[in-house]
Enzyme design. Structure first.
Site, PDB file in Angstrom:
ATOM      1  CG  HIS A 184      -7.112  -5.448  -4.273  1.00 31.77           C
ATOM      2  ND1 HIS A 184      -7.139  -4.784  -5.467  1.00 31.77           N
ATOM      3  CD2 HIS A 184      -7.628  -4.597  -3.382  1.00 31.77           C
ATOM      4  CE1 HIS A 184      -7.674  -3.576  -5.308  1.00 31.77           C
ATOM      5  NE2 HIS A 184      -7.973  -3.435  -4.043  1.00 31.77           N
ATOM      6  CG  ASP A 229      -6.610  -6.882  -8.054  1.00 35.87           C
ATOM      7  OD1 ASP A 229      -5.698  -7.190  -7.268  1.00 35.87           O
ATOM      8  OD2 ASP A 229      -7.132  -5.742  -8.077  1.00 35.87           O
ATOM      9  CE1 TYR A 263      -9.311   1.237  -6.463  1.00 40.01           C
ATOM     10  CE2 TYR A 263      -9.120  -0.562  -8.023  1.00 40.01           C
ATOM     11  CZ  TYR A 263      -9.143  -0.103  -6.726  1.00 40.01           C
ATOM     12  OH  TYR A 263      -8.984  -0.981  -5.672  1.00 40.01           O
TER      13      TYR A 263
HETATM   14  C1  LIG Z   1      -5.147  -2.763   2.884  1.00 43.02           C
HETATM   15  C2  LIG Z   1      -5.705  -2.083   1.658  1.00 43.02           C
HETATM   16  C3  LIG Z   1      -5.296  -2.513   0.403  1.00 43.02           C
HETATM   17  C4  LIG Z   1      -5.789  -1.891  -0.742  1.00 43.02           C
HETATM   18  C5  LIG Z   1      -6.716  -0.826  -0.610  1.00 43.02           C
HETATM   19  C6  LIG Z   1      -7.127  -0.369   0.647  1.00 43.02           C
HETATM   20  C7  LIG Z   1      -6.622  -1.010   1.780  1.00 43.02           C
HETATM   21  C8  LIG Z   1      -7.060  -0.536   3.135  1.00 43.02           C
HETATM   22  N1  LIG Z   1      -7.264  -0.300  -1.778  1.00 43.02           N
HETATM   23  S1  LIG Z   1      -8.910  -0.471  -1.912  1.00 43.02           S
HETATM   24  O1  LIG Z   1      -9.513   0.403  -0.960  1.00 43.02           O
HETATM   25  O2  LIG Z   1      -9.330  -0.187  -3.259  1.00 43.02           O
HETATM   26  O3  LIG Z   1      -9.153  -1.897  -1.627  1.00 43.02           O
HETATM   27  C9  LIG Z   1      -6.509  -0.336  -2.902  1.00 43.02           C
HETATM   28  C10 LIG Z   1      -6.669   0.610  -3.968  1.00 43.02           C
HETATM   29  O4  LIG Z   1      -7.305   1.658  -3.819  1.00 43.02           O
HETATM   30  N2  LIG Z   1      -6.042   0.331  -5.144  1.00 43.02           N
HETATM   31  C11 LIG Z   1      -5.247  -0.786  -5.323  1.00 43.02           C
HETATM   32  O5  LIG Z   1      -4.709  -1.005  -6.407  1.00 43.02           O
HETATM   33  N3  LIG Z   1      -5.032  -1.671  -4.295  1.00 43.02           N
HETATM   34  C12 LIG Z   1      -5.620  -1.426  -3.095  1.00 43.02           C
HETATM   35  N4  LIG Z   1      -5.320  -2.227  -2.023  1.00 43.02           N
HETATM   36  C13 LIG Z   1      -4.420  -3.395  -2.216  1.00 43.02           C
HETATM   37  C14 LIG Z   1      -2.965  -3.004  -1.961  1.00 43.02           C
HETATM   38  O6  LIG Z   1      -2.466  -2.230  -3.028  1.00 43.02           O
HETATM   39  C15 LIG Z   1      -2.068  -4.237  -1.850  1.00 43.02           C
HETATM   40  O7  LIG Z   1      -2.315  -5.077  -2.944  1.00 43.02           O
HETATM   41  C16 LIG Z   1      -2.299  -4.983  -0.533  1.00 43.02           C
HETATM   42  O8  LIG Z   1      -2.526  -4.077   0.515  1.00 43.02           O
HETATM   43  C17 LIG Z   1      -1.074  -5.810  -0.190  1.00 43.02           C
HETATM   44  O9  LIG Z   1      -1.331  -6.571   0.936  1.00 43.02           O
HETATM   45  P1  LIG Z   1      -0.882  -6.132   2.407  1.00 43.02           P
HETATM   46  O10 LIG Z   1      -1.881  -5.141   2.879  1.00 43.02           O
HETATM   47  O11 LIG Z   1      -0.912  -7.423   3.176  1.00 43.02           O
HETATM   48  O12 LIG Z   1       0.517  -5.553   2.321  1.00 43.02           O
END
Ligand SMILES: Cc1cc2c(cc1C)[n+](S(=O)(=O)[O-])c1c(=O)[nH]c(=O)nc-1n2C[C@H](O)[C@H](O)[C@H](O)COP(=O)(O)O
Length: 491
Positions: free
Chosen positions: A354, A265, A237
């Site tokens: 995401h 995104d 990020y």
């Molecule tokens: C489930 C989940 C996803 C997050 C995620 C945290 C969780 C609990 N976080 S978030 O706190 O910021 O939203 C990240 C993150 O740190 N950085 C990122 O690039 N994607 C983040 N993602 C998105 C992740 O990298 C995938 O794009 C997404 O999880 C794919 O979908 P599935 O969970 O269905 O496999």
């Protein structure tokens, strides 16, 4: 230095003088209060007390050393003199622990959905809220998965498939499988050890791990857990303060990360209502009396205020000037931006929304992939960039469909989080093994020996672009009462 007494700490219990205890040490966070990304309230709730339990899942262990001036480190506390919070009997927690005790045996989990079912019943509400939540009505999160069900296979027969090899390379690194552990923040919400559990399981199965910026573990803990030639990537990020970003990127390269995934995104983290609903609301506040309640900060919002919304294509050359790592743009959602990534000299993109946690009604990665590859082929660009996708992948057939359409690899998020939260490292290992077994069987049934043979002719994608089966609008449906229902008819 004599240890501080609990009573001394307890005197500094408000915004004028706020001391807290973390891991048996005291810290004066008074001046830091206004800077805390998660707001002041959550710290003031623990002013004068031990906040280790709340601190632990959200902050890497080296946070205070890195970000709190040494003069505010007050030294060790005699924990025997600290009045322990008398936890009232929490019936909900007692029920949850009962469900944990009765959860199915790991051997009774036969697919990735089984882990989600167990995690949903056994995880703490805040942890489940954070992992499972997605934006608004969570339509995109469900579309991510249901889009795969609009693609059918056209298998070959009478092919000698005695030997099947599901290994591949991604960004020049060998991988035992065409899927990887994608970046998901706050691993310690699911398991007290956090992301290093994923690291160890990934090593065991030869699966690449993407290290999240917002990990609960420190970056060094995750890198130190890496074994042999295990491959790790960094998910970034971008911080408004580019000096911090430069330091993170160059240190990651120094520590042996093999690629940089820049997440694009999330200029602002999405509105994840389960996460917000399950978050801390200060029992002392009462919205009715006009007091603002601080639960606008789900975990996500609380930890992401540093992200730079001004990031743009013009920043790519700067990244190329500070690192030699391949640069992958994570969160691309239209073919025009894939072409821009090629023109900017990026080595890859992740077609992703995401996990549905950002823009509601963004399309699924698999649908964007099906839009992208024919255009890249037409422009003669398909070999200029590696295409990854993620979101909603729950079966090996999902992975195979993505590879057939031209993806180099597939990111998997929640399933490995749920497996970890429900069963720790053995859970993640079983999840990976189940996927491998499914991969091998389905390759055989498809009539293919190696990943390179997978191609679009093995699929029927005619239904993919027709959204006749949009996921049910469950929230709306559960509250909407049409005039047709007697209760609503005007008297
Ligand atoms: C489930 C989940 C996803 C997050 C995620 C945290 C969780 C609990 N976080 S978030 O706190 O910021 O939203 C990240 C993150 O740190 N950085 C990122 O690039 N994607 C983040 N993602 C998105 C992740 O990298 C995938 O794009 C997404 O999880 C794919 O979908 P599935 O969970 O269905 O496999």
């Amino acid at each position: 230095m004599a240890a501080l007494k609990g009573s001394e700490i307890a005197e500094h219990n408000d915004a004028k003088s706020c001391w807290v205890i973390v891991h048996g040490k005291a810290y004066d966070v008074t001046e830091f209060l206004p800077e805390h990304p998660g707001g002041q309230k959550i710290i003031l709730k623990y002013a004068g007390k031990d906040c280790t339990e709340e601190f632990e899942p959200i902050h890497p262990p080296d946070t205070l050393d890195k970000f709190l001036d040494k003069s505010k480190h007050l030294g060790p506390v005699d924990m025997g003199t600290v009045e322990q919070e008398v936890k009232e009997e929490d019936p909900e927690e007692a029920e949850r622990l009962e469900r944990v005790a009765q959860k199915p045996l790991l051997s009774q989990c036969y697919n990735l959905h089984d882990f989600e079912a167990v995690a949903r019943r056994t995880m703490k509400k805040t942890a489940w809220g954070y992992y499972s939540s997605a934006a608004d009505d969570e339509i995109t999160m469900r579309e991510n998965h249901s889009a795969y069900h609009r693609i059918w296979f056209r298998p070959r027969v009478l092919v000698d498939v005695e030997n099947v090899d599901i290994s591949t390379t991604m960004l020049g690194s060998k991988s035992s499988v065409p899927f990887y552990v994608t970046a998901t923040a706050l691993g310690k919400l699911g398991d007290p050890e956090g992301e290093v559990v994923l690291t160890r399981a990934a090593h065991k199965h030869g699966v690449i791990q993407m290290i999240p910026t917002l990990a609960s573990c420190s970056f060094d803990e995750i890198c130190d857990t890496r074994k042999g030639d295990q491959v790790q990537w960094l998910q970034l990020y971008v911080n408004k303060d580019r000096k911090i970003t430069q330091r993170i990127v160059q240190y990651a390269e120094e520590r042996g990360c093999k690629a940089l995934f820049i997440t694009v995104d999330a200029p602002q983290l999405g509105r994840r209502e389960k996460d917000m609903r399950s978050k801390f609301t200060d029992p002392g506040t009462n919205v009715q009396e006009g007091q603002e309640t601080d639960n606008s900060q789900g975990a996500a919002r609380a930890i992401s205020s540093f992200i730079d919304p001004s990031l743009s294509w013009k920043d790519i050359p700067w990244f190329q000037s500070i690192t030699k790592m391949p640069i992958i743009i994570k969160g691309v959602q239209r073919v025009e931006d894939v072409v821009k990534a090629v023109e900017a000299g990026c080595q890859g993109v992740v077609l992703s929304n995401h996990g549905g946690r950002q823009l509601e009604f963004a399309r699924s990665g698999i649908e964007i992939l099906a839009e992208t590859m024919p255009v890249l082929r037409e422009l003669g660009l398909e070999d200029k960039i590696e295409i990854y996708i993620d979101g909603g992948v729950r079966r090996a057939t999902d992975v195979l469909k993505a590879i057939c359409l031209g993806a180099k690899g597939v990111g998997i998020g929640r399933p490995f989080l749920y497996a970890m939260s429900a069963y720790g490292q053995p859970g993640v290992e079983r999840a990976m093994q189940l996927l491998k077994d499914e991969m091998e069987m389905n390759m055989r049934l498809l009539g293919c020996n190696r990943i390179e043979e997978l191609n679009p002719s093995l699929l029927d994608t005619r239904a993919l672009f027709t959204h006749t089966s949009t996921p049910p609008d469950q929230l709306f449906g559960s509250v909407y009462e049409s005039l047709a229902t007697p209760a609503q008819r005007p008297k």
